[in-house]
Design a protein around this motif. Structure first.
Motif, PDB file in Angstrom:
ATOM      1  N   ILE A   1       0.859  -1.208  -0.021  1.00 23.08           N
ATOM      2  CA  ILE A   1       0.031  -0.289   0.124  1.00 23.08           C
ATOM      3  C   ILE A   1       0.974   1.336  -0.075  1.00 23.08           C
ATOM      4  N   SER A   2       0.700   2.191  -1.039  1.00 28.07           N
ATOM      5  CA  SER A   2       1.349   3.293  -1.228  1.00 28.07           C
ATOM      6  C   SER A   2       0.849   4.476  -0.533  1.00 28.07           C
ATOM      7  N   PHE A   3       1.504   5.645  -0.228  1.00 28.84           N
ATOM      8  CA  PHE A   3       0.836   6.756   0.122  1.00 28.84           C
ATOM      9  C   PHE A   3      -0.441   7.276  -0.666  1.00 28.84           C
ATOM     10  N   LEU A   4      -0.097   7.170  -1.928  1.00 31.24           N
ATOM     11  CA  LEU A   4      -1.149   7.638  -2.840  1.00 31.24           C
ATOM     12  C   LEU A   4      -2.163   6.695  -2.917  1.00 31.24           C
ATOM     13  N   ASP A   5      -2.066   5.415  -2.687  1.00 32.19           N
ATOM     14  CA  ASP A   5      -3.356   4.543  -2.439  1.00 32.19           C
ATOM     15  C   ASP A   5      -4.054   5.107  -1.132  1.00 32.19           C
ATOM     16  N   VAL A   6      -3.552   5.456  -0.027  1.00 30.90           N
ATOM     17  CA  VAL A   6      -4.332   6.041   0.986  1.00 30.90           C
ATOM     18  C   VAL A   6      -5.094   7.421   0.693  1.00 30.90           C
ATOM     19  N   ILE A   7      -4.392   8.131  -0.034  1.00 30.25           N
ATOM     20  CA  ILE A   7      -4.768   9.640  -0.428  1.00 30.25           C
ATOM     21  C   ILE A   7      -6.061   9.384  -1.338  1.00 30.25           C
ATOM     22  N   HIS A   8      -5.881   8.264  -2.093  1.00 28.69           N
ATOM     23  CA  HIS A   8      -7.122   8.350  -3.235  1.00 28.69           C
ATOM     24  C   HIS A   8      -8.236   7.468  -2.303  1.00 28.69           C
ATOM     25  N   ALA A   9      -7.844   6.592  -1.230  1.00 28.49           N
ATOM     26  CA  ALA A   9      -9.148   6.086  -0.790  1.00 28.49           C
ATOM     27  C   ALA A   9      -9.760   7.229   0.220  1.00 28.49           C
ATOM     28  N   ILE A  10      -9.532   8.204   0.478  1.00 27.41           N
ATOM     29  CA  ILE A  10      -9.995   9.402   1.307  1.00 27.41           C
ATOM     30  C   ILE A  10     -10.315  10.514   0.494  1.00 27.41           C
ATOM     31  N   GLU A  11      -9.391  10.850  -0.477  1.00 32.05           N
ATOM     32  CA  GLU A  11      -9.623  12.075  -1.308  1.00 32.05           C
ATOM     33  C   GLU A  11     -10.372  11.765  -2.670  1.00 32.05           C
ATOM     34  N   GLY A  12     -10.254  10.581  -3.126  1.00 30.15           N
ATOM     35  CA  GLY A  12     -10.613  10.368  -4.411  1.00 30.15           C
ATOM     36  C   GLY A  12      -9.749  10.482  -5.272  1.00 30.15           C
ATOM     37  N   SER A  13      -9.661  10.150  -6.684  1.00 31.11           N
ATOM     38  CA  SER A  13      -8.622  10.377  -7.420  1.00 31.11           C
ATOM     39  C   SER A  13      -8.677  11.569  -8.738  1.00 31.11           C
ATOM     40  N   ALA A  14      -9.673  12.706  -8.311  1.00 25.68           N
ATOM     41  CA  ALA A  14      -9.735  13.545  -9.387  1.00 25.68           C
ATOM     42  C   ALA A  14      -8.316  14.359  -9.275  1.00 25.68           C
ATOM     43  N   SER A  15      -8.370  15.053 -10.344  1.00 26.00           N
ATOM     44  CA  SER A  15      -6.966  15.842 -10.277  1.00 26.00           C
ATOM     45  C   SER A  15      -7.201  17.122  -9.613  1.00 26.00           C
ATOM     46  N   LEU A  16      -6.005  17.604  -9.014  1.00 28.17           N
ATOM     47  CA  LEU A  16      -6.079  18.638  -8.158  1.00 28.17           C
ATOM     48  C   LEU A  16      -6.266  20.026  -8.934  1.00 28.17           C
ATOM     49  N   PHE A  17      -5.878  19.952 -10.081  1.00 27.16           N
ATOM     50  CA  PHE A  17      -5.742  21.274 -11.076  1.00 27.16           C
ATOM     51  C   PHE A  17      -7.190  21.125 -11.809  1.00 27.16           C
ATOM     52  N   ASP A  18      -7.955  22.041 -12.001  1.00 21.47           N
ATOM     53  CA  ASP A  18      -9.245  21.978 -12.689  1.00 21.47           C
ATOM     54  C   ASP A  18      -9.225  22.596 -14.118  1.00 21.47           C
ATOM     55  N   GLY A  19      -8.187  22.542 -14.692  1.00 19.31           N
ATOM     56  CA  GLY A  19      -8.251  22.780 -16.180  1.00 19.31           C
ATOM     57  C   GLY A  19      -7.956  24.344 -16.519  1.00 19.31           C
ATOM     58  N   CYS A  20      -8.101  24.509 -17.698  1.00 21.71           N
ATOM     59  CA  CYS A  20      -7.938  26.020 -18.135  1.00 21.71           C
ATOM     60  C   CYS A  20      -9.070  26.543 -17.994  1.00 21.71           C
ATOM     61  N   LEU A  21      -9.151  28.029 -17.901  1.00 23.19           N
ATOM     62  CA  LEU A  21     -10.396  28.795 -17.827  1.00 23.19           C
ATOM     63  C   LEU A  21     -11.040  28.865 -18.929  1.00 23.19           C
ATOM     64  N   ASN A  22     -10.399  28.805 -20.180  1.00 30.22           N
ATOM     65  CA  ASN A  22     -11.284  28.779 -21.616  1.00 30.22           C
ATOM     66  C   ASN A  22     -11.446  27.396 -22.085  1.00 30.22           C
ATOM     67  N   GLY A  23     -11.083  26.384 -21.324  1.00 25.25           N
ATOM     68  CA  GLY A  23     -11.253  25.418 -22.215  1.00 25.25           C
ATOM     69  C   GLY A  23     -10.533  24.627 -23.187  1.00 25.25           C
ATOM     70  N   ASN A  24      -9.359  25.421 -23.470  1.00 21.07           N
ATOM     71  CA  ASN A  24      -8.377  25.101 -24.442  1.00 21.07           C
ATOM     72  C   ASN A  24      -7.544  23.747 -24.105  1.00 21.07           C
ATOM     73  N   PRO A  25      -7.840  22.860 -25.170  1.00 21.32           N
ATOM     74  CA  PRO A  25      -7.017  21.481 -24.800  1.00 21.32           C
ATOM     75  C   PRO A  25      -5.406  21.771 -24.909  1.00 21.32           C
ATOM     76  N   ASP A  26      -5.089  23.050 -25.473  1.00 20.83           N
ATOM     77  CA  ASP A  26      -3.539  23.008 -25.642  1.00 20.83           C
ATOM     78  C   ASP A  26      -3.139  23.998 -24.652  1.00 20.83           C
ATOM     79  N   CYS A  27      -3.697  24.012 -23.665  1.00 17.37           N
ATOM     80  CA  CYS A  27      -3.345  25.139 -22.276  1.00 17.37           C
ATOM     81  C   CYS A  27      -2.048  24.803 -21.901  1.00 17.37           C
ATOM     82  N   LEU A  28      -1.248  25.735 -21.932  1.00 20.97           N
ATOM     83  CA  LEU A  28       0.092  25.595 -21.633  1.00 20.97           C
ATOM     84  C   LEU A  28       0.082  25.539 -19.919  1.00 20.97           C
ATOM     85  N   ILE A  29      -0.675  26.280 -19.347  1.00 19.54           N
ATOM     86  CA  ILE A  29      -0.677  26.357 -17.831  1.00 19.54           C
ATOM     87  C   ILE A  29      -1.297  24.890 -17.266  1.00 19.54           C
ATOM     88  N   GLN A  30      -2.262  24.422 -18.067  1.00 15.70           N
ATOM     89  CA  GLN A  30      -2.485  23.009 -17.562  1.00 15.70           C
ATOM     90  C   GLN A  30      -1.506  21.887 -17.956  1.00 15.70           C
TER      91      GLN A  30
END
Length: 140
Positions: free
Chosen positions: A74-103
């Motif tokens: 069992i890894s630290f990540l396994d425990v984190i996912h068990a509690i927090e879920g596995s959604a990304s921490l970053f919620d994408g670019c504001l304009n929905g651009n799939p080539d967003c450099l910030i994302q």
């Protein structure tokens, strides 16, 4: 970036079980006292860890919680996912651009962090604690 208190407690609970008694059952009350949290709040965390098959529970007077037989994987990540879920921490670019450099930068950083947490196993805490106590007690 911040994980919830529940994740913090879950990691500490897993570490505590691994270091002190990986094959013995410990009651909710004992764990709550050790973590200094309410048994009802702790029960919610333990329920998630049971559902993720990281710990086992047994009801009754001699019941309690213990690590599953394959707990060393069992890894630290396994425990984190068990509690927090596995959604990304970053919620994408504001304009929905799939080539967003910030994302791209944020996703790359998140992948590196997850890889580090995936490599860190709960069982590593047992090895480190053994070395710590050996040094502390006048060993090496």
């Amino acid at each position: 970036m911040k994980y919830s208190k529940a994740t913090n407690y879950a990691l500490h609970i897993m570490g505590y079980l691994a270091v002190t008694s990986p094959n013995q059952r410990i009651s909710v009350q004992q764990l709550a006292e050790q973590q200094r949290i309410s048994p009802s709040y702790l029960s919610k965390i333990l329920t998630r860890l049971v559902k993720a098959r990281m710990i086992e529970s047994s009801p009754g007077a001699n019941g309690g919680y213990k690590l599953t037989p394959d707990w060393e994987n069992i890894s630290f990540l396994d425990v984190i996912h068990a509690i927090e879920g596995s959604a990304s921490l970053f919620d994408g670019c504001l304009n929905g651009n799939p080539d967003c450099l910030i994302q791209k930068v944020m996703m790359s950083a998140e992948e590196k962090m997850e890889e580090e947490l995936r490599q860190q196993k709960i069982s590593d805490l047992v090895k480190e604690s053994a070395q710590f106590y050996k040094l502390k007690d006048g060993g090496l």
